[in-house]
Every structure is written in structure tokens, then in C-alpha cells.
Design a protein around this motif. Structure first.
Motif, short mmCIF file in Angstrom:
data_model
loop_
_atom_site.label_atom_id
_atom_site.label_comp_id
_atom_site.label_asym_id
_atom_site.label_seq_id
_atom_site.Cartn_x
_atom_site.Cartn_y
_atom_site.Cartn_z
N SER A 1 0.83 -1.21 0.00
CA SER A 1 0.00 0.00 0.00
C SER A 1 0.86 1.25 0.00
CB SER A 1 -0.95 0.00 1.21
OG SER A 1 -0.27 0.28 2.41
N MET A 2 2.02 1.22 0.66
CA MET A 2 2.91 2.38 0.67
C MET A 2 3.50 2.62 -0.71
SD MET A 2 4.95 2.16 4.32
CE MET A 2 5.72 3.77 4.07
N ALA A 3 3.88 1.55 -1.39
CA ALA A 3 4.46 1.69 -2.73
C ALA A 3 3.44 2.25 -3.71
CB ALA A 3 4.98 0.33 -3.21
N VAL A 4 2.21 1.75 -3.63
CA VAL A 4 1.16 2.20 -4.55
C VAL A 4 0.79 3.65 -4.27
CG1 VAL A 4 -1.25 1.85 -5.21
CG2 VAL A 4 0.25 -0.11 -4.95
N ALA A 5 0.84 4.07 -3.01
CA ALA A 5 0.48 5.44 -2.66
C ALA A 5 1.36 6.46 -3.37
CB ALA A 5 0.57 5.63 -1.15
N GLN A 6 2.59 6.08 -3.66
CA GLN A 6 3.48 6.99 -4.39
C GLN A 6 2.98 7.21 -5.81
OE1 GLN A 6 7.69 5.95 -3.90
NE2 GLN A 6 7.17 4.85 -2.03
N ARG A 7 2.47 6.15 -6.44
CA ARG A 7 1.91 6.30 -7.80
C ARG A 7 0.62 7.09 -7.77
NH1 ARG A 7 2.91 0.81 -8.28
NH2 ARG A 7 0.73 0.30 -8.69
N ALA A 8 -0.11 6.99 -6.66
CA ALA A 8 -1.36 7.74 -6.53
C ALA A 8 -1.09 9.22 -6.28
CB ALA A 8 -2.20 7.17 -5.39
N ASP A 9 0.17 9.56 -5.97
CA ASP A 9 0.58 10.95 -5.74
C ASP A 9 -0.28 11.59 -4.65
OD1 ASP A 9 2.11 13.21 -6.07
OD2 ASP A 9 0.83 14.04 -7.65
N ASP A 10 -0.45 10.86 -3.55
CA ASP A 10 -1.26 11.35 -2.44
C ASP A 10 -0.47 11.14 -1.15
OD1 ASP A 10 -3.04 11.92 -0.43
OD2 ASP A 10 -4.72 10.88 -1.34
N PRO A 11 0.18 12.20 -0.62
CA PRO A 11 0.97 12.05 0.60
C PRO A 11 0.15 11.56 1.79
CG PRO A 11 1.43 14.15 -0.46
CD PRO A 11 0.24 13.57 -1.17
N LEU A 12 -1.13 11.94 1.83
CA LEU A 12 -1.96 11.51 2.97
C LEU A 12 -2.28 10.02 2.88
CD1 LEU A 12 -4.37 14.55 3.36
CD2 LEU A 12 -2.15 14.14 4.43
N LEU A 13 -2.49 9.52 1.67
CA LEU A 13 -2.69 8.08 1.50
C LEU A 13 -1.43 7.33 1.92
CD1 LEU A 13 -4.62 5.82 0.43
CD2 LEU A 13 -3.40 6.01 -1.76
N ALA A 14 -0.27 7.89 1.56
CA ALA A 14 1.00 7.28 1.98
C ALA A 14 1.15 7.35 3.49
CB ALA A 14 2.17 7.99 1.30
N GLY A 15 0.68 8.45 4.08
CA GLY A 15 0.77 8.59 5.53
C GLY A 15 -0.06 7.56 6.27
N ILE A 16 -1.29 7.36 5.84
CA ILE A 16 -2.14 6.39 6.54
C ILE A 16 -1.68 4.97 6.22
CG2 ILE A 16 -4.02 6.04 4.87
CD1 ILE A 16 -4.30 6.68 8.67
N ALA A 17 -1.08 4.76 5.02
CA ALA A 17 -0.49 3.46 4.71
C ALA A 17 0.65 3.15 5.68
CB ALA A 17 0.01 3.42 3.28
N THR A 18 1.37 4.20 6.09
CA THR A 18 2.46 4.03 7.05
C THR A 18 1.95 3.44 8.36
OG1 THR A 18 3.67 5.89 6.09
CG2 THR A 18 4.30 5.20 8.32
N THR A 19 0.77 3.89 8.80
CA THR A 19 0.24 3.35 10.06
C THR A 19 -0.06 1.87 9.93
OG1 THR A 19 -2.11 3.84 9.60
CG2 THR A 19 -0.78 5.60 10.58
N ARG A 20 -0.49 1.43 8.73
CA ARG A 20 -0.77 0.00 8.54
C ARG A 20 0.53 -0.81 8.61
NH1 ARG A 20 -6.15 1.25 9.07
NH2 ARG A 20 -6.73 2.76 7.47
N VAL A 21 1.58 -0.28 7.98
CA VAL A 21 2.88 -0.96 8.05
C VAL A 21 3.33 -1.07 9.51
CG1 VAL A 21 5.33 -0.75 7.48
CG2 VAL A 21 3.61 -0.32 5.73
#
Length: 408
Positions: A190-210
């Protein structure tokens, strides 16, 4: 797997459980030489009693050892069986985007259909219907992966965003059900895909899952460091806005950092992170659900109580529980409320109050049965309640324990 000799299947599942031959032999009450001969096919496994004992130790359906399809349970509350685990694993092992780089991408489903399916999956999770969700996940993962691989242009970003969310959903439910290695894999994706989605907040919440998956695997310190690092980058102020979405994701990073710190007994860091999360919740102004976080003042108190339990302060957790506004608590979605009641049940067991611990389990079960019946930690609490109850447990507790498959 179906074509392998039974000994090879035993060896496969033993390896998957990260169990050495010696440890496996000790648990089985056999010699290491006996295990080695079985796995090499030198010794036959022809006693059903031994097969069932092996299946119990490896926590697999005995039919898998026999090379047959396990019988699926019909109970609506069943959580996840080995067939579903393997189907989810297979879906996570797909690399549609890489295949599409060389060949034609798989035909993607309409994005409008995917949006509806992802929203429904989030709600299914937040209502605590884990069995229903795990049965739907393999197809949802395949569809989202096909969308990520098949769409280009402006649609590619949305497709990646949807796939990132599906990976997060998968990670969250798999962690709840004790499949920590898969939870980590899904969260990492999910963190890797968030970068392609170009959404820092999606990457941020993905971080909590990791980080949640890392904590579940006993890696609390790197989880703490990662949560704090990304929280600092997303913090409102400077070049960052203070939008509700940012406040929610930032607040959740701090809350999950506090939970990681509580696992390593760092109470000072817990207090610091909870203070920061409280400031974000105050700015947010109420309980909201941006990026499916359920972040707000009430969820903050739930995490405050949970951190107290992790620090071994059950009395503090119960005190926090009693001061939470009942209307605000009841407005939260079932998963959050049932999860909190499970935490408070743990707090009561720390106080030796098994009667109230049992009552919290019963209340949680009425809200979201899967949160109590499916989670390994809930089984541990129920076992503790049964073991420490003098005489026969009350009928409702005994009935719930039976549904959970928990004995003294």
C-alpha cells in the motif's frame, strides 16, 4: 500442493509456521528423527489421531495435509480459513502492473464499480464483519490490481489510489486475524502504490498499517520511529495545510506511534505523542472519518486507554473508559467500540476483575462479534477469564467461550 506426498505437505506447513524439526517434534512428543522420516516419506502417516494432532500443532485443516479441499464452515461468523488465507496470499503475489509493462494489461473493471466496492469493503471492516470481508478480498484485490495495471492518464492515479486502499483494508483485517506476515506484505504494497497515486496523505495512513503490522510482529521500535518520521513530514504548518484530512492522518500517525511506544514501555514518549494527537483532534473539532481513520477526540481517548493497557496500567485504562462520553462513544462505528471494549477487558484482567472483564467481552460481542470471536488476543483474554473464575463461569460467558472455541 495437492500432488505432493503427505510428508512433504507436513514439511511445507512446518516451514510456513517457521518451526524447526526439533521444535515440531517436541510439541508432537516425537523424536526429531521421526519427523525427518515422515517428511522424507520413509515413515508412513496412517493414524488419523496423529494426523489431527499434527494439524492442530500446525494450525491447518487436516484436509490440507491429506491433499483435499478443506470443508468450508457455514457459520456466518467464521473468520478466515486456510483456503481463504491462500487465496488472499495468491492475490497479493500477483504483479499485474509489472506484467502489463511487457504485455497487454488485464482488462480492468470500471472505476465507478471499483469505488463502490472499495467503499463497501471499508464499511464492512469498520462494522467488524471480518468473515464477509476475507471472503470478498481475493476478488477485490485482483480487480484493483487489474485496474492499477490497465488504466492510464488521469485514471491511473485514481486506480492506484483504490488499489492502495484495498491493500490497507487487507492489511488491517489480516492483522486482526493473526496473519501478521501477510498483513505486513499488504501494508508494504500500500505504501508503494500510494506513491503512484501521488497522495501524501494516503502514503501517511499506509504508514500506520505498516507500523501496526510491525508491532504485531514484535518490531515496535522501528514502528515507532517510522510513525514519528512520517508524522513530522505531514504535520500541519510550514508548507502544509491544516485540512481535516491532513489533521486526521497526522493524528493517527501520532496515535499509532504512541501504541508502538507503549509496547516498549516508553511512557514519556506515549504522553508526548498523545499530547500532539490531542492538539490535532482539537483543531479537527470532532470525530470524523477522513481516510477511514475514525480520528477525533473520542478515538484519541480510546487509544489513551489502549496505551495504558499496554503499559500494564489497567486501572488507568478503566478510569479513562468511564470518563468517555457515552453519546460520543456510541456514535463510533462498531469495530472501534468493540476493539475498545476488548482493550478494557484486558485492563480489568490486569486488575484481577474477571467479572467485569467478561462483561466487556460480552458487550463487545454484541456490537461486533467477529472482533471478539475471531481475534487471537480476545481468545487469550477469554482463556484468562475462564481460568481465574471460581467455580463455573456465568452462562453467558460459558456460551460465548463455546462460540469462540475457548476452553479453560
Amino acid at each position: 500442493m495437492d500432488e505432493l506426498p503427505i510428508g512433504r505437505r507436513v514439511a511445507y506447513w512446518r516451514g510456513r509456521r517457521k518451526m524447526s524439526q526439533q521444535v515440531f517434534a517436541d510439541r508432537l512428543g516425537k523424536s526429531k528423527s521421526w519427523v525427518d522420516k515422515v517428511e522424507r516419506g520413509v515413515r508412513r502417516l496412517d493414524k488419523f489421531s496423529v494426523l489431527h494432532e499434527i494439524a492442530d500443532i500446525l494450525t491447518v485443516d487436516v484436509q490440507l495435509l491429506l491433499g483435499k479441499d478443506p470443508e468450508r464452515r457455514t457459520d456466518a461468523l467464521n473468520c478466515i480459513d486456510q483456503v481463504e488465507v491462500e487465496e488472499i496470499r495468491a492475490a497479493l503475489e500477483r504483479y499485474d502492473s509489472m506484467s502489463a509493462y511487457f504485455d497487454a494489461a488485464p482488462y480492468p473493471p470500471p472505476l465507478s464499480d471499483m469505488r463502490k466496492a472499495v467503499n463497501h469493503a471499508w464499511l464492512t471492516y469498520q462494522y467488524g464483519r471480518y468473515g464477509m470481508l476475507t471472503r470478498a478480498l481475493p476478488k477485490l484485490l485482483r480487480d484493483a490490481q487489474a485496474g492499477d495495471a490497465g488504466y492510464g492518464g488521469d485514471q491511473a492515479r485514481e486506480a492506484a489510489h483504490l488499489l492502495g486502499q484495498v491493500y490497507q483494508i487487507a492489511s488491517s483485517v489480516l492483522r486482526k486475524l493473526g496473519e501478521c506476515d501477510l498483513a505486513w506484505l499488504a501494508a508494504d504494497r500500500s505504501m508503494a502504490v500510494a506513491q503512484r497515486a501521488d497522495d501524501p496523505l494516503l502514503a501517511g495512513i499506509a504508514t500506520t498499517r505498516v507500523c501496526n503490522a510491525l508491532v504485531a510482529m514484535g518490531r515496535a521500535r522501528p514502528a515507532l520511529e517510522l510513525n514519528v518520521t512520517i508524522a513530522n513530514r505531514l504535520a500541519p504548518g510550514g508548507g502544509n495545510d491544516a485540512s481535516p484530512g491532513r489533521l486526521s492522518v497526522y493524528g493517527m500517525l501520532l496515535l499509532q506511534g504512541a501504541m508502538a511506544a507503549s509496547r516498549i514501555g516508553d511512557s514519556a514518549t506515549v504522553d508526548d505523542l498523545l499530547t500532539g494527537a490531542q492538539e490535532a483532534a482539537t483543531l479537527l473539532g470532532g470525530d470524523q472519518n477522513h481516510y477511514w481513520t475514525s480520528f477525533g477526540p473520542t478515538n484519541l481517548e480510546l487509544h489513551r486507554a489502549a496505551a495504558a493497557v499496554e503499559l500494564g496500567d489497567g486501572g488507568r485504562a478503566v478510569e479513562i473508559h468511564h470518563r468517555i462520553s457515552e453519546p460520543a462513544f456510541n456514535a463510533l462505528l462498531p469495530e472501534r467500540r468493540a476493539h475498545h471494549l476488548l482493550d478494557i477487558a484486558r485492563g480489568y484482567t490486569q486488575l484481577g476483575d474477571v467479572a467485569n472483564a467478561g462483561e466487556m467481552l460480552l458487550r463487545g460481542d454484541r456490537l461486533a462479534p467477529s472482533e471478539i470471536r475471531c481475534r487471537p488476543i480476545a481468545h487469550e483474554v477469554m482463556s484468562d477469564v475462564l481460568r481465574r473464575t471460581r467455580g463455573a463461569p456465568p452462562a453467558p460467558i460459558a456460551e460465548l467461550a463455546e462460540h469462540m472455541g475457548v476452553g479453560v
